[in-house]
Enzyme design. Structure first.
Site, PDB file in Angstrom:
ATOM      1  N   GLY A 130       0.782  -1.229   0.000  1.00 54.99           N
ATOM      2  CA  GLY A 130       0.000   0.000   0.000  1.00 54.99           C
ATOM      3  C   GLY A 130       0.806   1.268   0.000  1.00 54.99           C
ATOM      4  N   CYS A 180     -18.392 -12.622 -19.608  1.00 49.29           N
ATOM      5  CA  CYS A 180     -19.729 -12.700 -20.208  1.00 49.29           C
ATOM      6  C   CYS A 180     -19.740 -13.719 -21.339  1.00 49.29           C
ATOM      7  CB  CYS A 180     -20.133 -11.318 -20.720  1.00 49.29           C
ATOM      8  SG  CYS A 180     -21.856 -11.188 -21.187  1.00 49.29           S
TER       9      CYS A 180
END
Lengths: 281, 276, 232
Positions: free
Chosen positions: A31, A272
């Site tokens: 981070g 998809c």
């Protein structure tokens, strides 16, 4: 272009080494933004040069590359980047998330769960989560160093005061490994949860701002929120993909201006296609 | 009668410094060393702040009083010296010796500061409530409703109407901006409040209001306050005890009534005789 | 007990011409608990200066001021640290100045309540006591919630006096308490001082007003050329 005129993966080895060092440092401090010397590329700043430099530095001849732009393999930017990498590496490409080893993405994380063999490289416009509260780069770095993050919470607090709820859409600030507040690039809130305790490695590159950061596997990533205003996902109830019928995924909304109807379809085009193919069998 | 804060031989020197100016007995040209040309903004200042008292620091421009405040609030790093807060580790640890992270924690929880220029203490584009809330967030609060209530309460106490809590200080008058700063500074009930020329430049009636509110708040919360001003009238109104600074050093120190009626040092006498 | 021993006060003026002014020279006096001691002398003779030296507003140049506090400890007020003095000023001393040091923009009753609140009294009890005293000195109720800056000279003076004594201090320093008061007010103020005396306070007052002084003083000193002479 003659491939022999350029080094493998376009960048010279010295550049790749520097970027890899920055990546290693980023992985060891989850981070935390690590500055790096951002190289010139045939793509302008603001078009994914940060993510691209990471990809070019870590890619090897046996890697399989997938590039998506807001979930889509077929957008112009994704295609351009794929072509470029292909020409200077000859590396195999795919739209299949599972098959890929390196996935470069702009603003989305694939629907399918990523595993140990995946590296997800995200393109980042603004790596500094405190930028809108503290303009000074130096002061912001000092705040990160001192774990002084009241400004990050203030951003969200102000939204609650003004609008009655947290309105932060994409790029929701998160706390990584309990230590650094990070801007996870403008991924939707839906994707933020995928960062926490993941099996894969996440790398973030900001070319214009010249920063690299990372979330190594199995790191805690927690969105910032308040006791009485907890982190909320986008509302995807009652939405169904018109192509493959999937529910509870992240959708693109399509507005038909002639009929006035709204349709939804999976943002992740590769997922998809897979899903639709599986259903037809 | 408890000691809340102690400052020992604090110095802030801009420039190299040399043996001559390091000895605080050696006279400088105003506050500049004639040998090494360093500016000794604060020279070996020692002072104490006691429970529930208001300490005035008076001096003219260049006396070092603002530099002193900034050093105590960690805005600048002192060249030498130490300071102790009773509320931090029982006054046993020099706050200038700890990590910057620790200093942030001290700043967020144990100190309040009101700057002469509100821009330095407030985010002008965030709501006034948000500005005060930031101090609460910095102290670890994470409940929005509770914070909203507390900020409204604090601002109301400073006579800022409820319907302006959501407005940014950018829209406020100078006096109102200062009142927002005060609300923010006392949000976490710190034991020490630092006020740096907070009413300088404000209209007289506005000045009076801000000073009255400071007095009220100090009495209610029993905070110890250090008030810096070049204006003796402000010092007279607020402080029980006063320190007079000239060219980075304390030249006189005593009860405010004594400083005003029986000033010893020639500079204090000049100041007092300059009272309009 | 309060004992002033060989006290001298000199001012060193650095502004304008360098100058040294002596206003008190080897002064001695004493005050016992329950005693009213008067200082008498013309204006500018040093009466106020002596009171100010005792209270710490003036720094004593030479000499001692011995004071025994409520715990029985003895202090030399001429050589005392500020925090101890602050404690004594808040807890044991009362000072009524000659000039009207009114705190601006606070209602009279609140001004008076503050010294009691500082001592730990509740705001209700403080306000009650303040009002009692305001009545005693004849300040009309209509003024109690007004700013003292709107008061007449005599009203301000009475307010000043009550402010100085409301906590029933062990040591009371009065600088011309009855100046500019009408006879009725004067009587009220003197009654208050007698009340203090009966409670055992030490009272040292500078008086212009022989009449008033004669009524209440147990002992008096004449101020004569920067020194004091005890009047039998």
């Amino acid at each position: 272009m003659n491939e022999n005129d350029y080094n493998f993966a376009f960048l010279d080895e010295g550049s790749k080494r520097e970027i890899r060092r920055a990546i290693i440092k980023a992985i060891t401090i989850p981070g935390c933004q690590i500055p790096f010397g951002s190289r010139e590329l045939p793509i302008g700043r603001g078009w994914g040069t940060g993510g691209l430099q990471i990809t070019l530095s870590i890619i090897g001849p046996d890697d399989i590359l997938k590039v998506i732009d807001q979930g889509n393999d077929d957008s112009v930017n994704a295609i351009s980047i794929k072509k470029f990498v292909s020409r200077c590496t000859g590396v195999e490409q795919t739209t299949d998330t599972q098959k890929a080893t390196i996935i470069q993405s702009r603003h989305r994380i694939p629907e399918e769960k990523l595993g140990e063999n995946h590296v997800l490289v995200l393109q980042v416009p603004n790596p500094e989560p405190l930028r809108s509260v503290e303009r000074s780069v130096l002061k912001a770095r000092q705040m990160h160093g001192d774990t002084e993050y009241s400004a990050a919470w203030l951003l969200l607090y102000e939204q609650i005061v003004r609008y009655g709820k947290i309105t932060m859409g994409a790029g929701y600030p998160v706390l990584v490994d309990g230590r650094y507040v990070m801007a996870p690039s403008p991924i939707p809130r839906y994707d933020t949860l995928g960062l926490d305790d993941a099996d894969c490695l996440y790398l973030f590159g900001a070319g214009r701002e010249k920063m690299i950061y990372a979330v190594p596997p199995h790191t805690s990533v927690v969105p910032l929120d308040f006791d009485d205003f907890p982190f909320e996902l986008e509302n995807v109830e009652e939405r169904v993909c018109r192509i493959c019928g999937a529910e509870n995924v992240y959708f693109d909304e399509i507005f038909d201006s002639e009929t006035g109807e709204r349709h939804y379809q999976c943002s992740d085009s590769g997922f998809c296609a897979k899903n639709a193919a599986a259903k037809q069998i | 009668m408890d000691q809340i804060m102690k400052v020992n031989e604090l110095s802030v020197v801009y420039g190299k410094g040399c043996d001559y100016c390091r000895d605080s007995n050696n006279p400088l040209e105003k506050n500049r060393c004639p040998h090494c040309m360093a500016v000794c903004a604060v020279r070996d200042i020692s002072l104490e702040l006691y429970d529930s008292e208001i300490l005035g620091v008076v001096g003219e421009s260049g006396s070092g009083k603002t530099t002193l405040m900034k050093a105590l609030y960690f805005d600048i790093i002192p060249t030498k010296g130490s300071a102790y807060l009773a509320a931090y580790n029982n006054g046993e640890t020099d706050i200038f010796s700890v990590s910057s992270q620790q200093q942030r924690a001290i700043r967020n929880n144990l100190l309040g500061m009101v700057y002469q220029n509100p821009v330095m203490g407030l985010l002008m584009n965030y709501s006034s409530g948000g500005n005060v809330a930031q101090k609460l967030i910095a102290a670890g609060h994470r409940n929005v409703a509770a914070m909203q209530e507390r900020t409204a309460q604090l601002l109301d106490h400073m006579e800022i109407p409820l319907n302006r809590v959501k407005e940014p200080p950018r829209n406020f008058s100078g006096g109102m901006q200062q009142r927002v700063q005060i609300s923010k500074a006392i949000a976490n009930n710190p034991p020490v409040l630092l006020l740096d020329e907070v009413t300088t430049g404000l209209d007289l009636s506005v000045q009076a209001k801000v000073l009255d509110l400071i007095r009220m708040v100090q009495k209610q919360l029993n905070i110890s306050v250090i008030v810096v001003s070049h204006d003796l009238a402000v010092i007279r109104m607020l402080s029980d005890r006063t320190v007079v600074m000239l060219d980075g050093q304390i030249v006189e120190h005593g009860f405010t009534d004594q400083i005003l009626e029986d000033p010893q040092h020639w500079f204090t006498q000049t100041l007092v005789h300059s009272l309009i | 007990m309060l004992i002033v021993n060989n006290l001298s006060k000199t001012f060193n003026m650095h502004v304008g011409a360098e100058k040294t002014i002596t206003c008190l020279d080897s002064v001695n006096l004493s005050v016992e608990p329950g005693q009213v001691v008067a200082l008498i002398g013309p204006s500018g003779s040093g009466k106020s200066s002596l009171l100010k030296c005792i209270y710490g507003t003036y720094l004593t140049t030479v000499g001692n001021i011995y004071y025994t506090d409520a715990n029985g400890s003895e202090h030399d007020l001429a050589n005392i640290d500020l925090q101890t003095m602050r404690h004594l000023r808040t807890r044991e001393f009362g000072y009524v100045s000659q000039f009207f040091h009114v705190i601006p923009r606070i209602a009279a009753v609140d001004v008076l309540s503050q010294p009691l609140i500082n001592r730990g009294w509740s705001s209700n009890d403080s306000a009650k006591r303040a009002k009692e005293l305001l009545s005693k000195v004849g300040i009309p109720e209509s003024l109690w919630n007004m700013y003292p800056s709107t008061f007449s000279g005599g009203e301000k003076q009475r307010l000043n006096i009550i402010y100085g004594i409301i906590t029933m201090p062990r040591l009371v320093l009065l600088d011309e308490p009855t100046a500019s008061l009408d006879p009725v007010s004067k009587r009220n103020v003197l009654d208050l001082i007698i009340e203090l005396k009966e409670q055992g306070s030490m009272i040292l007052g500078a008086f212009h007003d022989y009449e008033a002084m004669r009524v209440i003083a147990d002992k008096s000193y004449h101020v004569v050329t920067k020194n004091l002479e005890l009047v039998a």
